[in-house]
Scaffold this active site. Structure first.
Site, short mmCIF file in Angstrom:
data_model
loop_
_atom_site.label_atom_id
_atom_site.label_comp_id
_atom_site.label_asym_id
_atom_site.label_seq_id
_atom_site.Cartn_x
_atom_site.Cartn_y
_atom_site.Cartn_z
N CYS A 110 -3.32 -6.20 17.64
CA CYS A 110 -3.92 -7.02 16.58
C CYS A 110 -3.94 -6.26 15.26
CB CYS A 110 -5.33 -7.44 16.98
SG CYS A 110 -6.12 -8.56 15.80
N CYS A 208 -11.85 -10.32 22.07
CA CYS A 208 -12.36 -11.47 21.32
C CYS A 208 -11.98 -12.82 21.91
CB CYS A 208 -11.90 -11.38 19.86
SG CYS A 208 -10.13 -11.56 19.60
#
Length: 365
Positions: A110, A208
């Site tokens: 990410c 997440c």
């Protein structure tokens, strides 16, 4: 930080770190623009997994809190839709790695493929001079060598340099890390002083996009033929101890949830992608003399083959020697290390300077 006022885009996650970083930049007189990334469709994911509790990192609640902070600081704030690129670069990678008997690190992906690469492009579209984040790391200009270097943060317990090994060195002149020289306690104090609602917000330790951190259920929901991932649990001598329902449920070093019993503790030594066999053994069997890593990204080339490596974010730096080959790096530890895990990152340092890193392909016994 600078003598002149600059336009800075700050990536805001809704946590105390990025909120405080934004406040510090505003306090220094910069023109600050807050941006949050919408990384996935929260409603669709909750419905698909039949989960109604979803307040992990990057959730809708976090976006709302980032917006509140921007209002308090009186800075422009935007939410950008990065769903497609996040799915391609992070979620699909995460699933594919587990299905190929590797243990992924989505936070590294990410940071490298979404936050810095694409968010920096957005910052440039907004005519910003810099992109800032709330990472605990230092970006220091080396006057002697005339280049930027990433170094460990002042607060070593919070240091996040490990996650940034994939950073393109060409991006460093445009990246700011306002928290690199601060302790976490100082950050919370500064957040209180700026009356930020995130000042005492707990840190999220979950992935997440995985509700309740149950990655096994998440991956299982994506599989068409679940029986294809069933297999045997064996000893390193080949003795069959039992069966399992999915090879993706196991990672090297795992002790709990094996479903088999022995008079001595058992740990996962290897997960075979082809046969779906999970090999278990003793803690001593977990130790390796080194590893092979591929897809190496060098932020700064090492001056010597004698460096240190981290094989997990939470572990200490391990003294080692490296042999830089054409397609990969061979790493030999000074002393055997346990639980070298394919799919995880091997990150190299000289002192507190981040050199770069790659992905662990295999352990050397």
């Amino acid at each position: 930080m600078f003598m002149k006022k600059k336009r800075v885009v700050i990536a805001m996650s809704g946590g105390v770190d990025s909120s405080t970083a934004a406040a510090l930049l505003k306090e220094e007189g910069h023109e600050v623009i807050g941006i949050s990334m919408q990384l996935y469709n929260h409603a669709e994911l909750e419905a698909e997994l039949k989960e109604n509790r979803f307040d992990s990192c990057c959730s809708l609640k976090d976006v709302d809190e980032a917006r509140r902070v921007a209002q308090i600081l009186d800075i422009p704030y935007y939410v950008l839709n990065f769903e497609k690129i996040f799915k391609e670069k992070v979620v699909d990678y995460f699933i594919d790695e587990y299905l190929h008997a590797r243990t992924p690190n989505p936070c590294v992906r990410c940071n490298t493929d979404v936050k810095f690469k694409h968010l920096l492009l957005k910052a440039k579209e907004l005519k910003a001079d810099y992109l800032a984040t709330g990472h605990y790391v230092r970006n220091v200009f080396n006057e002697k060598e005339k280049c930027y270097e990433l170094k460990k943060a002042k607060d070593l317990k919070k240091d996040q340099s490990y996650f940034l090994f994939g950073t393109d060195p060409k991006e460093l002149p445009y990246l700011l890390f306002p928290l690199g020289d601060l302790e976490k306690t100082e950050v919370r104090t500064l957040a209180e002083r700026h009356h930020l609602p995130t000042a005492q917000k707990p840190e999220s330790m979950e992935i997440c996009f995985i509700p309740n951190n149950n990655y096994s259920n998440f991956i299982e929901s994506k599989i068409q033929n679940k029986k294809a991932f069933q297999g045997q649990i064996i000893t390193k001598e080949g003795k069959i101890l039992g069966k399992h329902d999915g090879s993706f449920q196991f990672t090297v070093g795992q002790r709990k949830g094996l479903g088999v019993f022995d008079s001595n503790p058992l740990y996962v030594l290897e997960v075979d992608h082809t046969s779906k066999k999970v090999t278990v053994g003793s803690d001593q069997d977990l130790k390796s003399i080194g590893l092979v890593a591929k897809n190496i990204n060098w932020i700064k080339y090492p001056k010597s083959p004698c460096v240190s490596v981290k094989i997990r974010h939470s572990t200490k730096n391990i003294p080692c020697t490296i042999e830089n080959l054409k397609t990969h790096v061979k790493v030999l530890f000074q002393e055997p290390e346990r639980a070298v895990t394919p799919g995880q990152a091997a990150v190299f340092y000289e002192g507190d300077t981040l050199l770069g890193g790659g992905w662990i392909e295999q352990r050397l016994s």
